[in-house]
Design a protein around this motif. Structure first.
Motif, PDB file in Angstrom:
ATOM      1  N   SER A  71      37.435  42.991  30.638  1.00 39.63           N
ATOM      2  CA  SER A  71      37.931  43.768  31.780  1.00 39.63           C
ATOM      3  C   SER A  71      38.969  42.970  32.565  1.00 39.63           C
ATOM      4  O   SER A  71      38.942  41.734  32.575  1.00 39.63           O
ATOM      5  CB  SER A  71      36.773  44.134  32.719  1.00 39.63           C
ATOM      6  OG  SER A  71      35.820  44.947  32.077  1.00 39.63           O
ATOM      7  N   ARG A  80      41.303  43.608  36.469  1.00 38.96           N
ATOM      8  CA  ARG A  80      41.677  44.494  37.566  1.00 38.96           C
ATOM      9  C   ARG A  80      43.081  44.126  38.016  1.00 38.96           C
ATOM     10  O   ARG A  80      43.326  43.005  38.457  1.00 38.96           O
ATOM     11  CB  ARG A  80      40.722  44.418  38.747  1.00 38.96           C
ATOM     12  CG  ARG A  80      41.031  45.493  39.800  1.00 38.96           C
ATOM     13  CD  ARG A  80      40.046  45.535  40.941  1.00 38.96           C
ATOM     14  NE  ARG A  80      40.324  44.542  41.962  1.00 38.96           N
ATOM     15  CZ  ARG A  80      39.961  44.653  43.229  1.00 38.96           C
ATOM     16  NH1 ARG A  80      39.303  45.741  43.631  1.00 38.96           N
ATOM     17  NH2 ARG A  80      40.225  43.687  44.090  1.00 38.96           N
ATOM     18  N   SER A  83      46.270  44.680  40.573  1.00 43.30           N
ATOM     19  CA  SER A  83      46.554  45.078  41.951  1.00 43.30           C
ATOM     20  C   SER A  83      48.047  45.289  42.112  1.00 43.30           C
ATOM     21  O   SER A  83      48.858  44.666  41.426  1.00 43.30           O
ATOM     22  CB  SER A  83      46.094  43.998  42.933  1.00 43.30           C
ATOM     23  OG  SER A  83      44.712  43.774  42.843  1.00 43.30           O
ATOM     24  N   TYR A  86      44.971  49.814  42.903  1.00 46.38           N
ATOM     25  CA  TYR A  86      44.290  49.019  41.885  1.00 46.38           C
ATOM     26  C   TYR A  86      44.194  49.787  40.581  1.00 46.38           C
ATOM     27  O   TYR A  86      44.192  51.023  40.552  1.00 46.38           O
ATOM     28  CB  TYR A  86      42.876  48.662  42.354  1.00 46.38           C
ATOM     29  CG  TYR A  86      42.818  47.960  43.681  1.00 46.38           C
ATOM     30  CD1 TYR A  86      42.556  48.659  44.854  1.00 46.38           C
ATOM     31  CD2 TYR A  86      43.042  46.582  43.770  1.00 46.38           C
ATOM     32  CE1 TYR A  86      42.512  48.024  46.081  1.00 46.38           C
ATOM     33  CE2 TYR A  86      43.000  45.935  44.992  1.00 46.38           C
ATOM     34  CZ  TYR A  86      42.730  46.660  46.147  1.00 46.38           C
ATOM     35  OH  TYR A  86      42.695  46.017  47.354  1.00 46.38           O
ATOM     36  N   GLN A 126      41.472  49.287  37.578  1.00 48.76           N
ATOM     37  CA  GLN A 126      40.365  48.625  36.921  1.00 48.76           C
ATOM     38  C   GLN A 126      40.369  49.015  35.455  1.00 48.76           C
ATOM     39  O   GLN A 126      40.313  50.205  35.124  1.00 48.76           O
ATOM     40  CB  GLN A 126      39.040  49.030  37.572  1.00 48.76           C
ATOM     41  CG  GLN A 126      37.815  48.437  36.918  1.00 48.76           C
ATOM     42  CD  GLN A 126      37.739  46.931  37.088  1.00 48.76           C
ATOM     43  OE1 GLN A 126      37.978  46.409  38.173  1.00 48.76           O
ATOM     44  NE2 GLN A 126      37.407  46.219  36.010  1.00 48.76           N
ATOM     45  N   ASN A 143      38.541  48.486  31.854  1.00 46.35           N
ATOM     46  CA  ASN A 143      37.345  48.056  31.134  1.00 46.35           C
ATOM     47  C   ASN A 143      37.479  48.366  29.649  1.00 46.35           C
ATOM     48  O   ASN A 143      38.329  49.161  29.242  1.00 46.35           O
ATOM     49  CB  ASN A 143      36.118  48.765  31.697  1.00 46.35           C
ATOM     50  CG  ASN A 143      35.868  48.466  33.155  1.00 46.35           C
ATOM     51  OD1 ASN A 143      36.182  47.372  33.642  1.00 46.35           O
ATOM     52  ND2 ASN A 143      35.300  49.411  33.882  1.00 46.35           N
TER      53      ASN A 143
END
Length: 124
Positions: A17, A19, A21, A80, A82, A84
């Motif tokens: 994963s 994240r 920004s 953001y 995210q 996965n």
């Protein structure tokens, strides 16, 4: 005029994963719909996800639906992504984009402002 700066990219193993920004400055962030696009080697950017100014609506490309989540914090002027269950085919430069709109476009040409991108690499 808003300036956008992406961060959070890197190298991650398949199944991992990250994240991303995207920090905005120079504009009233609440006015902007935000999108994420990516570009693998080649001429075209691929739409990934978009979110309306109030987070009420989000949209995803089929290729990332169920794995990626877009969100925003208007108080921090940041959006953001995210990511996965990353796959090698997710390898690309990821860009955030902004446009003043009541909806969240999925076409690259609908966005006025772009960041410089952040590299995401998922080795096979």
């Amino acid at each position: 005029q808003v300036q956008l700066v992406e961060s959070g990219g890197g190298l991650v193993q398949a199944g991992g994963s990250l994240r991303l920004s995207c920090a905005a400055s120079g504009g009233t962030f609440n006015n902007y719909a935000m999108g994420w696009f990516r570009q693998a080697p080649g001429p075209e950017r691929e739409f990934i996800a978009a979110i309306t100014w109030n987070s009420r609506n989000t949209y995803y490309a089929d290729s990332v639906k169920g794995r990626f989540t877009i969100s925003r914090d208007n108080a921090k002027a940041t959006v953001y992504l995210q990511m996965n269950s990353l796959k090698p085919e997710d390898t690309a430069v990821y860009y955030c984009a902004a446009v003043i709109a009541s909806y969240a476009p999925s076409r690259e040409s609908d966005y006025n402002y772009w960041g410089h991108g952040t590299q995401v690499t998922v080795p096979s």
